[in-house]
Design an enzyme around this catalytic site. Structure first.
Site, short mmCIF file in Angstrom:
data_model
loop_
_atom_site.label_atom_id
_atom_site.label_comp_id
_atom_site.label_asym_id
_atom_site.label_seq_id
_atom_site.Cartn_x
_atom_site.Cartn_y
_atom_site.Cartn_z
N HIS A 346 0.84 -1.26 0.00
CA HIS A 346 -0.02 -0.07 -0.11
C HIS A 346 0.95 1.42 -0.13
O HIS A 346 0.25 2.42 0.35
CB HIS A 346 -1.01 0.07 1.27
CG HIS A 346 -2.13 -0.85 1.27
ND1 HIS A 346 -3.33 -0.75 1.07
CD2 HIS A 346 -2.05 -2.44 1.77
CE1 HIS A 346 -3.95 -1.77 1.01
NE2 HIS A 346 -3.24 -2.69 1.60
N LYS A 537 -7.67 13.93 4.71
CA LYS A 537 -6.95 12.87 4.70
C LYS A 537 -5.96 12.96 5.65
O LYS A 537 -5.74 14.11 6.22
CB LYS A 537 -6.26 12.65 3.30
CG LYS A 537 -5.58 14.08 2.71
CD LYS A 537 -5.04 13.87 1.31
CE LYS A 537 -6.09 13.99 0.31
NZ LYS A 537 -6.61 12.82 -0.48
N ARG A 538 -5.14 11.91 6.13
CA ARG A 538 -4.13 12.09 7.09
C ARG A 538 -3.08 13.21 6.45
O ARG A 538 -2.97 13.27 5.28
CB ARG A 538 -3.34 10.77 7.13
CG ARG A 538 -4.09 9.53 7.46
CD ARG A 538 -4.04 9.44 9.02
NE ARG A 538 -2.64 9.24 9.38
CZ ARG A 538 -2.13 9.31 10.58
NH1 ARG A 538 -2.99 9.30 11.58
NH2 ARG A 538 -0.94 8.67 10.71
N LYS A 543 1.30 14.07 0.85
CA LYS A 543 -0.19 14.36 0.54
C LYS A 543 -0.23 15.96 0.10
O LYS A 543 -1.31 16.54 -0.86
CB LYS A 543 -1.06 14.09 1.48
CG LYS A 543 -1.13 12.45 1.59
CD LYS A 543 -2.22 11.98 2.69
CE LYS A 543 -2.12 10.80 3.10
NZ LYS A 543 -2.85 9.93 2.07
N THR A 647 -8.37 6.51 -1.48
CA THR A 647 -9.92 6.05 -1.56
C THR A 647 -10.95 7.35 -1.32
O THR A 647 -11.81 7.12 -1.94
CB THR A 647 -10.11 4.83 -0.66
OG1 THR A 647 -9.40 5.36 0.82
CG2 THR A 647 -9.31 3.68 -1.07
N LYS A 651 -14.46 8.33 -3.10
CA LYS A 651 -15.90 8.74 -2.45
C LYS A 651 -16.38 9.92 -2.83
O LYS A 651 -17.53 10.30 -2.82
CB LYS A 651 -15.48 8.63 -0.84
CG LYS A 651 -15.10 7.49 -0.41
CD LYS A 651 -14.56 7.53 1.08
CE LYS A 651 -13.87 6.08 1.38
NZ LYS A 651 -12.66 6.11 2.64
C1 NBG Z 1 -2.45 3.79 2.04
C2 NBG Z 1 -1.98 4.79 0.90
C3 NBG Z 1 -3.25 5.25 0.31
C4 NBG Z 1 -4.27 3.76 -0.11
C5 NBG Z 1 -4.54 3.03 1.00
C6 NBG Z 1 -5.28 1.88 0.80
C7 NBG Z 1 -0.83 3.06 3.86
C8 NBG Z 1 0.37 2.68 4.07
N1 NBG Z 1 -1.34 3.16 2.49
O1 NBG Z 1 -2.95 5.53 -1.17
O2 NBG Z 1 -1.31 5.79 1.32
O3 NBG Z 1 -5.31 4.43 -0.79
O4 NBG Z 1 -3.19 2.59 1.56
O5 NBG Z 1 -4.62 1.17 -0.15
O6 NBG Z 1 -1.49 3.48 4.82
#
Ligand code: NBG
Length: 802
Positions: A346, A537-538, A543, A647, A651
């Site tokens: 991921h 988002k985080r 980002k 994701t 949404k």
């Molecule tokens: C996160 C990515 C996102 C991705 C999500 C689900 C981690 C390590 N990865 O881009 O940063 O959408 O995983 O796949 O949290």
């Protein structure tokens, strides 16, 4: 209704008239839960009897969101419950609001796991999710003087009606000690692990109901307890603290979720968590589903999906179980193991690929380290045989890194063991193959595949956006919620003025709903005629919340410096939602800057009608459900090549926001599907980023070369947002000027130009509405049901239960 009252009287022990909202919420939850339990037991029985192959989704995070609404939807009890409660004078919305969401995840990765198990249940595919029941989930974020302050997330204190403890299925987990060899009764030399200490894993089951299909799968989360929790003699001797020391020590393992999703905290406790939950899960699966004890049938019964590297220690654990306990030959055990796992990566950030120092692993899990060494030796022998004169390749591919310290590369271990390895969007999977795992993809091209992420339309459309869902149902009939590609049938309605008007009314109502919530929750009043621009988002440098901030400050600077007349500006409200990992300094400073900019802009009469910045604290799934349906513009602005998928981007598109975004992660696919005219693309592409980096990136040159950018950064540096104090944001400004690892300055120009296109386009409300409708109509691909179908066809090879 009778159920509800019975629960209230018998379980909570109160009468309706004396009950609190919490009593009522718990009783309603229990009533719904009862309704599901018979189905649940039936499901589990069927899986056992038919020996259906299951998905074992191993994930350190499941970011579930509130359960009540979803359970009512799955059982189709929404209306009945609402009416019945209304008869008792209870507003169901109040009860829903009482639920504290289980925040057992950081962000996208944990939420994806939750979407996937929802889809599998909805498709009737047997799955058991395995994870950790953290006593404290992701921290509750508060702001003090604009700075993030973390509070513990006490999600369990008011009662947790959705979980079922199963002490009878507790599993012992060992740690530490040493290994020794011995000769068994057949004269075979074997190894055994003589552990130093152990804890108990206590399972808590959660129902995962499918959408109105009578299917209920299980999520099993493990909680750590002491094997000998209480030392009575010590207690009697008066040393109360010592008497419960073992208990405290053991319980620490599942005490908190690590608030970090993209840089590993090399923390022993985290490795303990990882091993703890996978050891419990593997033991549990074998004990409960391999009833005849024949472990050689495992590959027919289960495929364990490794959600990132967190559960990868399951690989040597299964080998240990098969070889040391079940007494299989090494080769036979390895053949089984290779069929039982698949791995999803991921990330692309090198620092997020976990490595465990062998010193730590050897101390905590000595037998596992031996097993990893042997797996590596045999694997490297294979590589050397395949590439005889290429020792460098063997070294590059080694599961064991030698520098800066000897450590196990968990992503490599997962790749070697996994039957399949997948990335989470086309671009990400390609970069995995070409860069991060290049040698491996050359060696095993067929092992690598892509499955683009998806999101569950049940939660993120039907529950979050009932207005839009109703409009779609009125237009297309039912069925689209489980067959999301049918949204394509909305396409012609983009040309239908009446439909567009209905669509716009829903968007406005969603904004009103959001503003009402924010007024109550954060005491902010927002104008309802602004373009609503959302970045949630985080908080992470890649980002680029900082780039969004530069855009806001630049719009503001142009007005206060007189370069732009406020009457010429498209009125916008900017919303941020983001948590920063507590130890991530720059991220926390960025939060402080956002809040400081918000305070100044919101108080400045000059921009009063045109710019507003709001940053509601504690962004979570619940808030997302109200925020996303209200948005006009979705900010997906990571540096190309850094966001694995995203994701949130899906949404927003599904709820009719237009995206401004880079060519990164799943943005690429969103743009291809919705069409260039309905997406605001900007920024360097991934190959361009690589080029600029090779040539040597100097962010300072962009600052020097662009007066607007210079004025923007200068305004921040001047102390304008920090009461004249120039030191407060100096580290952030310097970071952008002299390092800027994620090239915010390089993309600034292109970003503000794209934002100007947004303004121009928004001026034509009808065109905008048409594009918004087309975003919905063309985003059906991003259902997690589709993701699950792809995993099933190419990775898992499982069948729905009949
Ligand atoms: C996160 C990515 C996102 C991705 C999500 C689900 C981690 C390590 N990865 O881009 O940063 O959408 O995983 O796949 O949290």
């Amino acid at each position: 209704m009778r159920e509800f009252l019975r629960e209230l009287n018998t379980d909570s022990g109160v009468t309706l008239s004396r009950s609190t909202v919490n009593d009522q919420y718990l009783s309603l939850a229990r009533a719904v839960r009862h309704y599901l339990s018979a189905r649940w037991l039936e499901n589990t029985r069927k899986v056992r009897e038919t020996k259906a192959k299951m998905v074992g989704y191993l994930s350190a995070e499941f970011l579930l969101g509130r359960q009540l609404g979803n359970a009512l939807l799955a059982t189709d009890l929404e209306e009945i419950a609402e009416k019945a409660l209304a008869e008792c004078g209870i507003d169901i919305a109040t009860l829903r609001a009482q639920e504290v969401e289980p925040g057992l995840g950081n962000g996208g990765l944990g939420r994806l796991a939750a979407c996937f198990i929802d889809s599998l249940a909805t498709m009737g595919v047997p799955c058991i999710g395995y994870g950790i029941r953290y006593e404290y989930g992701i921290f509750r974020q508060t702001f003090v003087d604009g700075r993030q302050v973390e509070q513990p997330d006490t999600w369990l204190t008011l009662g947790s009606p959705w979980e079922f403890p199963h002490p009878e299925h507790a599993v012992q987990v060992d740690f530490g000690g040493h290994t020794e060899t011995y000769v068994d009764t057949d004269g075979v030399e074997r190894t055994r692990w003589v552990p130093g200490w152990n804890v108990l894993g206590m399972p808590f089951n959660y129902m995962v109901p499918g959408y109105q299909n009578g299917q209920v799968n299980t999520l099993r989360l493990w909680s750590a307890q002491a094997t000998n929790a209480f030392d009575l003699p010590t207690f009697n001797s008066g040393d109360y603290a010592e008497a419960v020391r073992a208990q405290t020590f053991a319980e620490n393992i599942t005490k908190v979720l690590y608030p970090e999703d993209s840089t590993p905290q090399g923390k022993e406790l985290r490795l303990q968590q990882q091993y703890f939950f996978v050891a419990c899960s593997i033991r549990d699966f074998i004990d409960r589903f391999i009833l005849d004890g024949d472990v050689t049938t495992l590959p027919e019964r289960v495929i364990f999906q490794l959600n990132d590297t967190h559960p990868v220690i399951a690989v040597p654990e299964l080998m240990r179980v098969l070889v040391d306990i079940e007494k299989l030959e090494w080769d036979a055990a390895w053949e089984i193991t290779k069929k039982c796992f698949a791995y999803t990566c991921h990330t692309l950030l090198p620092e997020a690929l976990e490595v465990w120092p062998t010193e730590l692993l050897g101390r905590l899990l000595p037998r596992h380290l031996e097993i990893i060494y042997r797996i590596n030796d045999e694997f490297l022998a294979e590589v050397r045989a395949a590439f005889p004169d290429d020792e460098m390749r063997a070294r590059r591919m080694s599961i064991i890194a030698e520098y800066p310290e000897r450590a196990v590369r968990m992503a490599y271990l997962a790749t070697v063991a996994g039957a399949k390895v997948n990335g989470v969007a086309e671009l990400h999977s390609q970069l995995l193959r070409d860069k991060v795992l290049h040698d491996f993809s050359e060696y095993w091209p067929e092992k690598f595949t892509n499955v683009t992420n998806g999101v569950t339309p049940r939660r993120f459309m039907r529950l979050a956006n009932p207005g839009l869902s109703q409009l779609i149902t009125e237009t297309l009939g039912t069925g689209w919620l489980t067959d999301l590609e049918r949204l394509a049938e909305l396409e012609p309605y983009a040309e239908d003025a009446e439909f567009r008007a209905a669509f716009v009314r829903i968007k406005e109502a969603n904004k009103t709903r959001l503003y009402r919530l924010l007024r109550a929750r954060d005491q902010v009043a927002l104008p309802d005629d602004h373009l609503l621009d959302v970045m949630v988002k985080r908080l992470h440098e890649y980002k680029r919340q900082s780039l969004k901030l530069l855009h806001i400050v630049s719009s503001y600077e142009q007005i206060i410096s007189g370069k732009v007349d406020p009457s010429q500006v498209t009125p916008r409200t900017f919303v941020f939602g983001a948590k920063a990992a507590p130890g991530y300094r720059i991220a926390k400073e960025t939060i402080h800057l956002i809040n400081s900019v918000a305070a100044v802009i919101n108080a400045d009469p000059l921009v009063k009608d045109v710019l507003k910045v709001v940053f509601p604290a504690n962004y979570n799934v619940t808030l997302a459900e109200t925020l996303i349906p209200a948005a006009d513009l979705s900010e997906q602005i990571s540096l190309a090549g850094k966001e694995a998928s995203g994701t949130g981007n899906m949404k927003f598109a599904l709820n009719g926001a237009l995206t401004i975004g880079t060519d990164d992660g799943a943005n690429v696919e969103i743009r291809q599907l919705v069409g260039d005219e309905h997406f605001f693309l900007f920024g360097l592409t991934e190959p361009e980023v690589a080029e600029v980096q090779t040539a040597g990136y100097r962010s300072h040159e962009y600052y020097e070369g662009d007066p607007q950018l210079k004025a923007t950064l200068d305004l921040i540096a001047s102390g304008h947002f920090s009461g004249g104090d120039r030191t407060v944001f100096e580290p952030l400004v310097s970071n952008l000027l002299y390092d800027d690892r994620f090239m915010a300055l390089a993309d600034f120009r292109s970003y503000v130009e794209a934002q100007a296109r947004v303004d121009a386009y928004y001026a034509d409300q009808d065109a905008w509405a048409r594009s918004a409708v087309l975003n919905v109509a063309r985003s059906g691909f991003f259902s997690s049901d589709r993701s699950m179908r792809e995993y099933i066809a190419r990775i898992w090879h499982t069948q729905p239960l009949r």
